[in-house]
Write an enzyme that holds these catalytic residues in place. Structure first.
Site, PDB file in Angstrom:
ATOM      1  N   ASP A   1       0.853  -1.199   0.000  1.00  0.00           N
ATOM      2  CA  ASP A   1       0.000   0.000   0.000  1.00  0.00           C
ATOM      3  C   ASP A   1       0.885   1.243   0.000  1.00  0.00           C
ATOM      4  O   ASP A   1       2.046   1.193   0.408  1.00  0.00           O
ATOM      5  CB  ASP A   1      -0.909   0.009   1.239  1.00  0.00           C
ATOM      6  CG  ASP A   1      -2.138   0.871   1.043  1.00  0.00           C
ATOM      7  OD1 ASP A   1      -3.234   0.313   0.822  1.00  0.00           O
ATOM      8  OD2 ASP A   1      -2.024   2.122   1.085  1.00  0.00           O
TER       9      ASP A   1
ATOM     10  N   ASN B   1      -5.357  -3.750  -7.061  1.00  0.00           N
ATOM     11  CA  ASN B   1      -6.582  -3.199  -6.488  1.00  0.00           C
ATOM     12  C   ASN B   1      -6.456  -1.747  -6.032  1.00  0.00           C
ATOM     13  O   ASN B   1      -7.464  -1.068  -5.854  1.00  0.00           O
ATOM     14  CB  ASN B   1      -6.959  -4.112  -5.303  1.00  0.00           C
ATOM     15  CG  ASN B   1      -7.960  -3.499  -4.380  1.00  0.00           C
ATOM     16  OD1 ASN B   1      -9.135  -3.419  -4.718  1.00  0.00           O
ATOM     17  ND2 ASN B   1      -7.507  -3.047  -3.218  1.00  0.00           N
TER      18      ASN B   1
ATOM     19  N   TYR C   1     -13.025   9.165 -13.184  1.00  0.00           N
ATOM     20  CA  TYR C   1     -13.000   7.828 -12.559  1.00  0.00           C
ATOM     21  C   TYR C   1     -13.545   6.742 -13.494  1.00  0.00           C
ATOM     22  O   TYR C   1     -12.879   5.714 -13.699  1.00  0.00           O
ATOM     23  CB  TYR C   1     -13.772   7.877 -11.238  1.00  0.00           C
ATOM     24  CG  TYR C   1     -13.775   6.593 -10.444  1.00  0.00           C
ATOM     25  CD1 TYR C   1     -12.684   6.248  -9.635  1.00  0.00           C
ATOM     26  CD2 TYR C   1     -14.859   5.725 -10.479  1.00  0.00           C
ATOM     27  CE1 TYR C   1     -12.684   5.076  -8.890  1.00  0.00           C
ATOM     28  CE2 TYR C   1     -14.866   4.555  -9.739  1.00  0.00           C
ATOM     29  CZ  TYR C   1     -13.780   4.235  -8.948  1.00  0.00           C
ATOM     30  OH  TYR C   1     -13.789   3.064  -8.216  1.00  0.00           O
TER      31      TYR C   1
ATOM     32  N   LYS D   1     -11.579   3.365 -15.114  1.00  0.00           N
ATOM     33  CA  LYS D   1     -12.049   1.992 -14.869  1.00  0.00           C
ATOM     34  C   LYS D   1     -12.453   1.279 -16.172  1.00  0.00           C
ATOM     35  O   LYS D   1     -12.291   0.065 -16.290  1.00  0.00           O
ATOM     36  CB  LYS D   1     -13.204   2.004 -13.865  1.00  0.00           C
ATOM     37  CG  LYS D   1     -12.780   2.476 -12.460  1.00  0.00           C
ATOM     38  CD  LYS D   1     -11.719   1.565 -11.847  1.00  0.00           C
ATOM     39  CE  LYS D   1     -11.422   1.922 -10.399  1.00  0.00           C
ATOM     40  NZ  LYS D   1     -10.426   1.025  -9.792  1.00  0.00           N
TER      41      LYS D   1
ATOM     42  N   ILE E   1     -19.575  -0.275  -2.325  1.00  0.00           N
ATOM     43  CA  ILE E   1     -19.101  -1.113  -1.233  1.00  0.00           C
ATOM     44  C   ILE E   1     -18.760  -0.223  -0.028  1.00  0.00           C
ATOM     45  O   ILE E   1     -18.225   0.879  -0.199  1.00  0.00           O
ATOM     46  CB  ILE E   1     -17.827  -1.905  -1.660  1.00  0.00           C
ATOM     47  CG1 ILE E   1     -18.051  -2.612  -3.007  1.00  0.00           C
ATOM     48  CG2 ILE E   1     -17.418  -2.889  -0.575  1.00  0.00           C
ATOM     49  CD1 ILE E   1     -19.157  -3.634  -3.051  1.00  0.00           C
TER      50      ILE E   1
ATOM     51  N   THR F   1     -16.560   1.021   2.271  1.00  0.00           N
ATOM     52  CA  THR F   1     -15.124   1.148   2.571  1.00  0.00           C
ATOM     53  C   THR F   1     -14.848   2.627   2.874  1.00  0.00           C
ATOM     54  O   THR F   1     -15.706   3.493   2.609  1.00  0.00           O
ATOM     55  CB  THR F   1     -14.245   0.731   1.369  1.00  0.00           C
ATOM     56  OG1 THR F   1     -14.386   1.726   0.346  1.00  0.00           O
ATOM     57  CG2 THR F   1     -14.604  -0.639   0.830  1.00  0.00           C
TER      58      THR F   1
HETATM   59  N1  LIG Z   1     -15.660   1.059  -2.464  1.00  0.00           N
HETATM   60  C1  LIG Z   1     -16.337   0.973  -3.576  1.00  0.00           C
HETATM   61  O1  LIG Z   1     -17.568   1.194  -3.589  1.00  0.00           O
HETATM   62  C2  LIG Z   1     -15.647   0.595  -4.857  1.00  0.00           C
HETATM   63  C3  LIG Z   1     -16.463   0.290  -5.959  1.00  0.00           C
HETATM   64  C4  LIG Z   1     -15.868  -0.068  -7.154  1.00  0.00           C
HETATM   65  C5  LIG Z   1     -14.492  -0.138  -7.258  1.00  0.00           C
HETATM   66  N2  LIG Z   1     -13.735   0.190  -6.168  1.00  0.00           N
HETATM   67  C6  LIG Z   1     -12.294   0.101  -6.335  1.00  0.00           C
HETATM   68  O2  LIG Z   1     -11.793  -0.816  -5.383  1.00  0.00           O
HETATM   69  C7  LIG Z   1     -10.435  -0.511  -5.100  1.00  0.00           C
HETATM   70  C8  LIG Z   1     -10.241  -0.468  -3.605  1.00  0.00           C
HETATM   71  O3  LIG Z   1     -11.049   0.576  -3.107  1.00  0.00           O
HETATM   72  P1  LIG Z   1     -11.582   0.645  -1.605  1.00  0.00           P
HETATM   73  O4  LIG Z   1     -13.007   0.953  -1.682  1.00  0.00           O
HETATM   74  O5  LIG Z   1     -11.115  -0.515  -0.839  1.00  0.00           O
HETATM   75  O6  LIG Z   1     -10.863   1.998  -1.170  1.00  0.00           O
HETATM   76  P2  LIG Z   1      -9.910   2.373   0.041  1.00  0.00           P
HETATM   77  O7  LIG Z   1      -9.691   3.828  -0.095  1.00  0.00           O
HETATM   78  O8  LIG Z   1     -10.432   1.822   1.310  1.00  0.00           O
HETATM   79  O9  LIG Z   1      -8.556   1.595  -0.316  1.00  0.00           O
HETATM   80  C9  LIG Z   1      -7.743   1.987  -1.376  1.00  0.00           C
HETATM   81  C10 LIG Z   1      -6.298   1.737  -0.983  1.00  0.00           C
HETATM   82  O10 LIG Z   1      -5.468   2.048  -2.105  1.00  0.00           O
HETATM   83  C11 LIG Z   1      -4.318   2.706  -1.603  1.00  0.00           C
HETATM   84  N3  LIG Z   1      -3.696   3.528  -2.643  1.00  0.00           N
HETATM   85  C12 LIG Z   1      -4.154   4.686  -3.179  1.00  0.00           C
HETATM   86  N4  LIG Z   1      -3.280   5.175  -4.061  1.00  0.00           N
HETATM   87  C13 LIG Z   1      -2.236   4.311  -4.096  1.00  0.00           C
HETATM   88  C14 LIG Z   1      -1.008   4.275  -4.807  1.00  0.00           C
HETATM   89  N5  LIG Z   1      -0.672   5.262  -5.655  1.00  0.00           N
HETATM   90  N6  LIG Z   1      -0.170   3.231  -4.597  1.00  0.00           N
HETATM   91  C15 LIG Z   1      -0.493   2.254  -3.722  1.00  0.00           C
HETATM   92  N7  LIG Z   1      -1.639   2.233  -3.012  1.00  0.00           N
HETATM   93  C16 LIG Z   1      -2.485   3.263  -3.196  1.00  0.00           C
HETATM   94  C17 LIG Z   1      -4.801   3.554  -0.461  1.00  0.00           C
HETATM   95  O11 LIG Z   1      -3.747   3.910   0.425  1.00  0.00           O
HETATM   96  C18 LIG Z   1      -5.834   2.628   0.187  1.00  0.00           C
HETATM   97  O12 LIG Z   1      -5.253   1.837   1.199  1.00  0.00           O
HETATM   98  C19 LIG Z   1     -10.138   0.795  -5.831  1.00  0.00           C
HETATM   99  O13 LIG Z   1      -9.487   0.508  -7.058  1.00  0.00           O
HETATM  100  C20 LIG Z   1     -11.514   1.366  -6.095  1.00  0.00           C
HETATM  101  O14 LIG Z   1     -11.526   2.227  -7.201  1.00  0.00           O
HETATM  102  C21 LIG Z   1     -14.279   0.544  -4.975  1.00  0.00           C
END
Ligand SMILES: NC(=O)c1ccc[n+]([C@@H]2O[C@H](COP(=O)([O-])OP(=O)(O)OC[C@H]3O[C@@H](n4cnc5c(N)ncnc54)[C@H](O)[C@@H]3O)[C@@H](O)[C@H]2O)c1
Length: 256
Positions: free
Chosen positions: A38, A91, A163, A167, A196, A198
């Site tokens: 991370d 991810n 965004y 994606k 989700i 988060t």
């Molecule tokens: N939460 C949702 O509803 C949702 C829906 C669709 C897709 N997503 C995708 O799921 C993935 C995870 O999202 P999440 O909801 O767990 O978010 P989150 O913010 O809880 O976790 C994302 C993590 O990515 C890390 N990160 C950000 N930039 C980074 C970089 N440059 N290098 C390394 N790490 C980095 C952050 O430090 C964080 O720990 C993302 O790609 C997000 O776009 C999330």
């Protein structure tokens, strides 16, 4: 019952939070050694503490997925720790707010700086990881990669700035990589989560939670653990004929 990822080595980016953290714990439960990477080493370490407390084994790594040298070092450190790489979950991602775009921003109003940051992390970051992971997996004779896309990779969500563009790119990258690397015995799939619970969606849930839930046939947000289970399956040998697919896990949002 046998574990789905017994003896496999796995790498997860964005493993310090949300979907990545839940997947790290699920991978370890299924018998994998897990490299939790991370941008925040502190958060990656916190995931590792939970993983080890549950009986798993792994390492915590710092990475910026938008930086090629940092990604190379992450993959090298994973190979040093486990002797090779079998599974990868690309991810890590950012939302419009983190990329510097205001809430509800339309695509023509996005700044060049915000556009570049979004694509650097969410799209180029996935490609950089995939590039180094494929090299490592070739040396191993094969592997499985899952990229995190989104329902925003399938729909043009209004007001989400660049965004959805990033994606959609992940969906395209997944298909190309699956076609190109099938001959290397590497499967590449994408997971497309809906909304989700988060840290990423905390503000959205507070501001628009009820409106979103009204549009979800299952009438709720998803849990990160529900995404993790799909990723475990896609990385496992049970998914041996699944490649180039984009698995939607969204409570039916994109079906209606
Ligand atoms: N939460 C949702 O509803 C949702 C829906 C669709 C897709 N997503 C995708 O799921 C993935 C995870 O999202 P999440 O909801 O767990 O978010 P989150 O913010 O809880 O976790 C994302 C993590 O990515 C890390 N990160 C950000 N930039 C980074 C970089 N440059 N290098 C390394 N790490 C980095 C952050 O430090 C964080 O720990 C993302 O790609 C997000 O776009 C999330």
């Amino acid at each position: 019952m046998s574990k789905l990822l017994e003896g496999k080595s796995a790498l997860i980016t964005g493993g310090g939070s949300g979907i990545g953290r839940a997947t790290a714990l699920a991978f370890a439960r299924e018998g994998a050694w897990v490299a939790v990477a991370d941008l925040s080493l502190e958060n990656a370490k916190q995931t590792l503490v939970r993983l080890e407390a549950a009986g798993g084994q792994g390492v915590a790594l710092q990475v910026d997925v938008a930086d090629d040298a940092s990604v190379a070092a992450m993959v090298a450190a994973t190979i040093d720790a486990f002797g090779g790489l079998d599974c990868a979950f690309n991810n890590a991602g950012i939302n419009p707010a983190t990329a510097g775009a205001g809430g509800g921003q339309k695509i023509a109003d996005v700044s060049l700086e915000s556009w570049n940051r979004m694509l650097a992390v969410n799209l180029t970051g996935v490609w950089l990881c995939l590039r180094h992971e494929v090299q490592a997996m070739r040396a191993r004779g094969g592997g499985a990669i899952v990229n995190t896309a989104s329902i925003a990779g399938l729909l043009g969500l209004a007001g989400a700035s660049s965004y959805p563009v990033s994606k959609h790119g992940v969906v395209g990258l997944t298909k190309v990589a699956a076609a190109d690397h099938a001959s290397d015995h590497i499967r590449v799939n994408a997971i497309c989560p809906g909304y989700i619970e988060t840290p990423m969606t905390e503000e959205t849930r507070q501001r628009h939670g009820n409106r979103i839930i009204d549009r979800v046939p299952m009438s709720r947000f998803g849990e990160p653990e529900e995404i993790a289970e799909a990723v475990v399956f896609l990385c496992s040998d049970r998914a041996s004929f699944v490649t180039g697919s984009c698995w939607t896990a969204d409570g039916g949002y994109s079906a209606v």
